[in-house]
Design a protein around this motif. Structure first.
Motif, PDB file in Angstrom:
ATOM      1  N   ALA A 152      -0.333   0.948  -3.118  1.00  0.00           N
ATOM      2  CA  ALA A 152      -1.787   1.122  -3.106  1.00  0.00           C
ATOM      3  C   ALA A 152      -2.249   1.934  -4.314  1.00  0.00           C
ATOM      4  CB  ALA A 152      -2.216   1.795  -1.807  1.00  0.00           C
ATOM      5  N   ARG A 153      -1.541   3.041  -4.587  1.00  0.00           N
ATOM      6  CA  ARG A 153      -1.933   3.845  -5.749  1.00  0.00           C
ATOM      7  C   ARG A 153      -1.884   3.029  -7.030  1.00  0.00           C
ATOM      8  NH1 ARG A 153       1.782   8.348  -8.602  1.00  0.00           N
ATOM      9  NH2 ARG A 153       2.808   6.387  -9.204  1.00  0.00           N
ATOM     10  N   GLN A 154      -0.850   2.211  -7.171  1.00  0.00           N
ATOM     11  CA  GLN A 154      -0.690   1.437  -8.394  1.00  0.00           C
ATOM     12  C   GLN A 154      -1.833   0.436  -8.575  1.00  0.00           C
ATOM     13  OE1 GLN A 154       1.360   3.737  -9.425  1.00  0.00           O
ATOM     14  NE2 GLN A 154       2.431   2.209 -10.630  1.00  0.00           N
ATOM     15  N   TYR A 155      -2.259  -0.206  -7.499  1.00  0.00           N
ATOM     16  CA  TYR A 155      -3.370  -1.152  -7.609  1.00  0.00           C
ATOM     17  C   TYR A 155      -4.677  -0.451  -7.980  1.00  0.00           C
ATOM     18  CZ  TYR A 155      -1.133  -5.479  -6.117  1.00  0.00           C
ATOM     19  OH  TYR A 155      -0.367  -6.612  -6.072  1.00  0.00           O
ATOM     20  N   PHE A 156      -4.915   0.730  -7.418  1.00  0.00           N
ATOM     21  CA  PHE A 156      -6.130   1.457  -7.795  1.00  0.00           C
ATOM     22  C   PHE A 156      -6.050   1.938  -9.236  1.00  0.00           C
ATOM     23  CE2 PHE A 156      -7.112   1.276  -3.347  1.00  0.00           C
ATOM     24  CZ  PHE A 156      -8.492   1.347  -3.292  1.00  0.00           C
ATOM     25  N   ARG A 157      -4.875   2.285  -9.695  1.00  0.00           N
ATOM     26  CA  ARG A 157      -4.709   2.626 -11.113  1.00  0.00           C
ATOM     27  C   ARG A 157      -5.047   1.432 -11.999  1.00  0.00           C
ATOM     28  NH1 ARG A 157       0.811   6.171 -12.107  1.00  0.00           N
ATOM     29  NH2 ARG A 157      -0.056   8.215 -11.543  1.00  0.00           N
ATOM     30  N   VAL A 163      -6.033   8.568  -8.975  1.00  0.00           N
ATOM     31  CA  VAL A 163      -5.687   8.378  -7.565  1.00  0.00           C
ATOM     32  C   VAL A 163      -4.692   9.431  -7.090  1.00  0.00           C
ATOM     33  CG1 VAL A 163      -4.927   6.713  -5.832  1.00  0.00           C
ATOM     34  CG2 VAL A 163      -5.847   5.901  -8.016  1.00  0.00           C
ATOM     35  N   THR A 164      -4.998  10.033  -5.943  1.00  0.00           N
ATOM     36  CA  THR A 164      -3.997  10.761  -5.186  1.00  0.00           C
ATOM     37  C   THR A 164      -3.892  10.090  -3.818  1.00  0.00           C
ATOM     38  OG1 THR A 164      -5.655  12.377  -4.422  1.00  0.00           O
ATOM     39  CG2 THR A 164      -4.367  12.940  -6.381  1.00  0.00           C
ATOM     40  N   THR A 165      -2.882  10.452  -3.052  1.00  0.00           N
ATOM     41  CA  THR A 165      -2.623   9.739  -1.796  1.00  0.00           C
ATOM     42  C   THR A 165      -2.419  10.713  -0.643  1.00  0.00           C
ATOM     43  OG1 THR A 165      -0.255   9.643  -2.361  1.00  0.00           O
ATOM     44  CG2 THR A 165      -1.605   7.725  -2.928  1.00  0.00           C
ATOM     45  N   SER A 166      -2.689  10.192   0.561  1.00  0.00           N
ATOM     46  CA  SER A 166      -2.541  10.999   1.766  1.00  0.00           C
ATOM     47  C   SER A 166      -1.972  10.114   2.876  1.00  0.00           C
ATOM     48  CB  SER A 166      -3.897  11.576   2.192  1.00  0.00           C
ATOM     49  OG  SER A 166      -3.752  12.431   3.307  1.00  0.00           O
ATOM     50  N   PRO A 167      -0.789  10.435   3.414  1.00  0.00           N
ATOM     51  CA  PRO A 167      -0.144   9.555   4.384  1.00  0.00           C
ATOM     52  C   PRO A 167      -0.611   9.780   5.827  1.00  0.00           C
ATOM     53  CG  PRO A 167       1.313  11.380   3.877  1.00  0.00           C
ATOM     54  CD  PRO A 167       0.078  11.567   3.029  1.00  0.00           C
ATOM     55  N   ALA A 168      -0.784   8.688   6.538  1.00  0.00           N
ATOM     56  CA  ALA A 168      -0.981   8.744   7.987  1.00  0.00           C
ATOM     57  C   ALA A 168       0.413   8.700   8.612  1.00  0.00           C
ATOM     58  CB  ALA A 168      -1.831   7.565   8.455  1.00  0.00           C
ATOM     59  N   LEU A 169       0.971   9.841   8.887  1.00  0.00           N
ATOM     60  CA  LEU A 169       2.379   9.930   9.282  1.00  0.00           C
ATOM     61  C   LEU A 169       2.630   9.501  10.724  1.00  0.00           C
ATOM     62  CD1 LEU A 169       3.211  13.374   7.625  1.00  0.00           C
ATOM     63  CD2 LEU A 169       3.903  11.112   6.809  1.00  0.00           C
ATOM     64  N   GLU A 170       1.615   9.634  11.579  1.00  0.00           N
ATOM     65  CA  GLU A 170       1.833   9.385  13.010  1.00  0.00           C
ATOM     66  C   GLU A 170       1.622   7.924  13.380  1.00  0.00           C
ATOM     67  OE1 GLU A 170       3.092  11.754  14.945  1.00  0.00           O
ATOM     68  OE2 GLU A 170       3.140  12.975  13.132  1.00  0.00           O
ATOM     69  N   THR A 171       2.344   7.041  12.721  1.00  0.00           N
ATOM     70  CA  THR A 171       2.286   5.621  13.056  1.00  0.00           C
ATOM     71  C   THR A 171       3.671   5.127  13.456  1.00  0.00           C
ATOM     72  OG1 THR A 171       2.741   4.867  10.802  1.00  0.00           O
ATOM     73  CG2 THR A 171       0.447   5.291  11.368  1.00  0.00           C
ATOM     74  N   GLU A 172       3.689   4.043  14.243  1.00  0.00           N
ATOM     75  CA  GLU A 172       4.960   3.512  14.716  1.00  0.00           C
ATOM     76  C   GLU A 172       5.887   3.146  13.564  1.00  0.00           C
ATOM     77  OE1 GLU A 172       1.953   2.371  15.449  1.00  0.00           O
ATOM     78  OE2 GLU A 172       1.706   2.040  17.611  1.00  0.00           O
ATOM     79  N   ARG A 173       5.307   2.602  12.494  1.00  0.00           N
ATOM     80  CA  ARG A 173       6.119   2.143  11.371  1.00  0.00           C
ATOM     81  C   ARG A 173       6.731   3.293  10.583  1.00  0.00           C
ATOM     82  NH1 ARG A 173       2.142  -2.635   9.029  1.00  0.00           N
ATOM     83  NH2 ARG A 173       2.385  -4.089  10.778  1.00  0.00           N
ATOM     84  N   ARG A 196       4.045  -5.534 -13.240  1.00  0.00           N
ATOM     85  CA  ARG A 196       2.800  -4.980 -13.789  1.00  0.00           C
ATOM     86  C   ARG A 196       2.223  -3.922 -12.859  1.00  0.00           C
ATOM     87  NH1 ARG A 196      -2.633  -6.955 -13.073  1.00  0.00           N
ATOM     88  NH2 ARG A 196      -4.045  -6.114 -14.648  1.00  0.00           N
ATOM     89  N   VAL A 197       2.342  -4.163 -11.569  1.00  0.00           N
ATOM     90  CA  VAL A 197       1.867  -3.198 -10.589  1.00  0.00           C
ATOM     91  C   VAL A 197       2.800  -1.991 -10.549  1.00  0.00           C
ATOM     92  CG1 VAL A 197       1.361  -2.814  -8.142  1.00  0.00           C
ATOM     93  CG2 VAL A 197       0.778  -5.008  -9.211  1.00  0.00           C
ATOM     94  N   LEU A 198       4.100  -2.252 -10.542  1.00  0.00           N
ATOM     95  CA  LEU A 198       5.088  -1.182 -10.434  1.00  0.00           C
ATOM     96  C   LEU A 198       4.927  -0.150 -11.535  1.00  0.00           C
ATOM     97  CD1 LEU A 198       7.639  -0.026  -9.069  1.00  0.00           C
ATOM     98  CD2 LEU A 198       8.992  -1.527 -10.541  1.00  0.00           C
ATOM     99  N   TRP A 199       4.648  -0.606 -12.762  1.00  0.00           N
ATOM    100  CA  TRP A 199       4.614   0.305 -13.905  1.00  0.00           C
ATOM    101  C   TRP A 199       3.198   0.710 -14.327  1.00  0.00           C
ATOM    102  CZ3 TRP A 199       8.945   2.402 -13.909  1.00  0.00           C
ATOM    103  CH2 TRP A 199      10.119   1.670 -13.686  1.00  0.00           C
ATOM    104  N   ALA A 200       2.204   0.431 -13.495  1.00  0.00           N
ATOM    105  CA  ALA A 200       0.843   0.852 -13.835  1.00  0.00           C
ATOM    106  C   ALA A 200       0.782   2.377 -13.953  1.00  0.00           C
ATOM    107  CB  ALA A 200      -0.133   0.372 -12.767  1.00  0.00           C
ATOM    108  N   SER A 201       0.173   2.848 -15.018  1.00  0.00           N
ATOM    109  CA  SER A 201       0.091   4.290 -15.248  1.00  0.00           C
ATOM    110  C   SER A 201      -1.324   4.787 -14.988  1.00  0.00           C
ATOM    111  CB  SER A 201       0.508   4.620 -16.683  1.00  0.00           C
ATOM    112  OG  SER A 201      -0.323   3.945 -17.609  1.00  0.00           O
ATOM    113  N   ALA A 202      -1.447   6.103 -14.892  1.00  0.00           N
ATOM    114  CA  ALA A 202      -2.763   6.696 -14.685  1.00  0.00           C
ATOM    115  C   ALA A 202      -3.657   6.376 -15.875  1.00  0.00           C
ATOM    116  CB  ALA A 202      -2.632   8.205 -14.522  1.00  0.00           C
TER     117      ALA A 202
END
Length: 215
Positions: A152-157, A163-173, A196-202
């Motif tokens: 997700a961060r890479q696509y927004f970049r 972009v910074t990120t915040s995890p929803a930790l309390e999920t089944e997955r 291209r997505v993997l190496w997207a930079s800020a």
């Protein structure tokens, strides 16, 4: 001539080994990245959608992501929540279900925006970017399941945002180790298939690139 099958077999074994190491190396990166809280003050929190159950009921991941976003809003991380997610198997849209949950938790409706057309992570970033530009937002916090956050961060970049990120930790997955491993490896494969997505930079500056697109 008899040596050739042996060389072919060795090539196949080495190739499989390299690919396997690549997948699990990226999977380790995906998992480590996603488990860490990285939220910083931003212009908006963008919450990525998940499945809606029959009757318009929020699934576990959808509820956990919304709760996390509300926590960030209450903590003053950002003044606005943007919910992103279209209509899947069951209506209404993922975004609308999240907003309804958030307002029941006390978030003012005027602090919420909806993006209701996306059906992929690339869509989330590309379509939400339009709303962000209208709000003159340049810095965002993205909320999703931990396994999803690196991609997700890479696509927004790619769409030009800080972009910074915040995890929803309390999920089944995330709680169940088998599910966590499956979804993490799946993400690693998805990233390796889209370098291209993997190496997207800020972005070099804070102005979104209106020509950027994520396929």
């Amino acid at each position: 001539m008899s040596a050739r099958p042996g060389r072919v077999r060795r090539f196949v074994v080495v190739s499989v080994g390299v690919m396997t190491c690549g997948v699990f190396g990226v999977a380790w990166w995906v998992d480590r990245f996603g488990q860490r809280e990285r939220a910083e003050p931003a212009d908006a929190v963008v919450v990525l959608g998940a499945r809606v159950l029959p009757g318009g009921v929020a699934s576990g991941p959808l509820r956990a992501r919304t709760q996390k976003a509300v926590e960030l809003y209450r903590g003053g991380v950002a003044p606005r929540l943007i919910f992103s997610g279209g209509v899947g198997v069951n209506p209404p849209s993922e975004a609308r279900v999240m907003m309804e949950l958030a307002t029941r938790m006390g978030v003012p409706p005027e602090a919420c925006s909806l993006e209701e057309s996306s059906h992929s992570t690339a869509d989330n970033a590309r379509l939400t970017a339009k709303l962000l530009r209208e709000l003159n937002a340049r810095r965002v916090v993205v909320v999703s399941d931990p396994y999803h956050l690196l991609r997700a961060r890479q696509y927004f970049r790619l769409n030009g945002f800080e972009v910074t990120t915040s995890p929803a930790l309390e999920t089944e997955r995330n709680i169940h180790l088998v599910d966590r491993a499956y979804w993490t490896v799946r993400e690693a494969v998805a990233l390796l298939l889209h370098p291209r997505v993997l190496w997207a930079s800020a972005p070099q500056d804070s102005t979104p690139d209106v020509t950027a697109s994520a396929r």
